[in-house]
Design an enzyme around this catalytic site. Structure first.
Site, short mmCIF file in Angstrom:
data_model
loop_
_atom_site.label_atom_id
_atom_site.label_comp_id
_atom_site.label_asym_id
_atom_site.label_seq_id
_atom_site.Cartn_x
_atom_site.Cartn_y
_atom_site.Cartn_z
N SER A 66 20.44 -69.96 9.14
CA SER A 66 19.02 -70.04 8.78
C SER A 66 18.30 -70.83 9.87
O SER A 66 18.94 -71.36 10.78
CB SER A 66 18.84 -70.74 7.43
OG SER A 66 19.41 -72.03 7.48
N LYS A 67 17.01 -70.91 9.78
CA LYS A 67 16.24 -71.75 10.69
C LYS A 67 14.88 -71.98 10.07
O LYS A 67 14.40 -71.16 9.27
CB LYS A 67 16.07 -71.08 12.05
CG LYS A 67 15.83 -72.05 13.18
CD LYS A 67 17.12 -72.70 13.63
CE LYS A 67 16.92 -73.68 14.75
NZ LYS A 67 18.20 -74.12 15.32
#
Ligand code: NAD
Length: 436
Positions: free
Chosen positions: A125-126
């Protein structure tokens, strides 16, 4: 224009060669080009190919913040969960004016491949908030962090999505996220973020982990080319967490740091820079510019300076088809995420430059983040020597796995790294089957 206004203005890119930017510098497209290549070599079936080309979840939140002046400003925040088949999503949060959804998607995909490459049980994720943290007070930053955290709180959790620091975020920011999440849950949840201060459940060695990982793989790459680390000439772009620690650790191993650069400018000394002295300078002044004991160079000059190893450790798309022909390094160790465009890859390959791709080179950070998460959940903390030894073992093994695959399939190291990573994510999907 006030900083506040600048922080919320649409991003306007003024580039002389707009088409080149669109084609070459869209980070998500750059990631996809490599993914497609690897998927083809892996013979991915068309259904799985479609699944892995799309992020699982994309969240956009408005983040209202009361500025110290009493004015209310609204920032845009993103969180993208790219793929969680192998475990909880894992990925940093950056605060920067250049944050875009495309960039966050690319970074979330890279996290997915990176975690799979070093074989830790996380997805990718980010997150990011479009803001200029240098124009904000500590109070404003804290309010921004807490409001962004509450905006994405449903996705966060030790079993679902675990942030970490990235560009312009640090231990302080992670502590605020951990506190905000814990206040909502009504109990302390240390494992919701990594890269926290050691006093509140952070891991020893986490702050240095990405740079330390870069040092291990640089040593292995030099050995593969028959070169010694002692005396190797290194140029490092970016003097933040990753760049400064890589430079410091490599210098301690006897390498000669011939050039460094940050946003404020670059420094060059073919005899070697005094890295501890530079670290002191930056601690006091927060930038390299003005350092008197070296010749100034531009960031662009640094990339093409005469050296054995180039470490881009700042930001995306700095090595392009325009400057790649002039790069003189024998090895590129990608401390940053996405520093090389897909078009530049081809040039580097033709020149015979050995590239340690980002998803391998900078995986030390997420590896020790994994150690931190394990320690928090077990409630049992390791000494620094144990952390560093386990990090070295994972980085060295991953390096040799990638090189072996590159040799086997006669592809460059980046495509080999993608093949290894995408292959592992695909294998998990096949075993789990499609929930319908
Ligand atoms: P940071 O904010 O600590 O440092 C960034 C550095 O890059 C600063 O010195 C800044 O001045 C410099 N910089 C920015 N633009 C530049 C330019 N155009 N030319 C020269 N220097 C420039 O960030 P960081 O944590 O060191 O992250 C750097 C890169 O490494 C990012 O791509 C990040 O995604 C990646 N990364 C970081 C970690 C980590 O653990 N911190 C882990 C994996 C990957």
């Amino acid at each position: 224009m006030s900083d506040t206004a600048r922080a919320t203005e649409p991003r306007v890119l003024i580039r002389p060669d707009k088409d080149t930017f669109l084609a070459e510098e869209n980070p998500f497209e750059a990631m996809m080009e490599r993914f497609d290549h690897a998927a083809k070599l892996l013979n991915l079936d068309p259904g799985l190919y479609k699944v892995l080309r799309n992020p699982e979840k994309q969240i956009i939140v408005s983040v209202p913040v009361v500025r110290d002046s009493g004015e209310v400003e609204v920032y845009t925040g993103y969180r993208v969960l790219y793929n969680t088949s192998r475990g909880p999503a894992k990925g940093g949060i950056r605060f920067d004016l250049n944050v875009t959804l495309e960039e966050v998607k690319a970074l979330a995909a890279w996290m997915t491949w990176k975690c799979a490459l070093v074989n830790i049980p996380f997805g990718g994720s980010k997150g990011g908030v479009v803001c200029d943290p240098t124009a904000m007070s500590m109070g404003e930053l804290e309010r921004l962090t807490r409001r962004y955290t509450s905006g994405i709180i449903e996705t966060l959790g030790p079993d679902s999505d675990v942030p970490a620091p990235d560009v312009n975020t640090n231990e302080r920011v992670m502590a605020w996220i951990m506190d905000t999440y814990s206040m909502h849950k009504r109990h302390t949840v240390t494992a919701v973020v990594t890269g926290k201060p050691v006093e509140m459940g952070g891991s020893l060695g986490r702050r240095e982990a990405t740079g330390r990982g870069c040092t291990f793989v640089t040593r292995e790459a030099l050995a593969r080319l028959g070169m010694a680390l002692k005396g190797a000439r290194i140029a490092v772009q970016g003097f933040g967490n990753v760049g400064s620690i890589t430079a410091d650790l490599l210098a301690k191993e006897g390498a000669v740091i011939v050039a460094v650069a940050d946003k404020s400018g670059g420094l060059h000394n073919p005899q070697g820079l005094d890295v501890p002295d530079l670290l002191r300078w930056v601690r006091e002044r927060r930038q390299l510019a003005g350092y008197p004991k070296a010749d100034p160079i531009t960031g662009e000059e640094l990339l093409t300076t005469d050296c054995d190893v180039l470490v881009p450790a700042a930001t995306e798309n700095v090595i392009t088809r325009k400057n790649a022909p002039n790069i003189r390094a024998k090895i590129i160790c990608e401390g940053a995420n996405g520093p090389t465009t897909a078009a530049a890859d081809k040039v580097l390959e033709e020149k015979g430059i050995f590239v340690i791709p980002d998803i391998l080179a900078n995986a030390g950070g997420v590896t020790v983040s994994y150690f931190e998460w394990v320690q928090d959940r077990g409630g049992y903390f390791w000494d620094e020597e144990t952390v560093n030894r386990r990090l070295e073992s994972i980085m060295v093994k991953s390096f040799h796995d990638v090189v072996a695959l590159a040799d086997k399939h006669k592809v460059n190291t980046r495509i080999a790294a993608y093949m290894l990573a995408v292959g592992r994510v695909a294998a998990m999907h096949r075993l789990r089957g499609m929930y319908a």
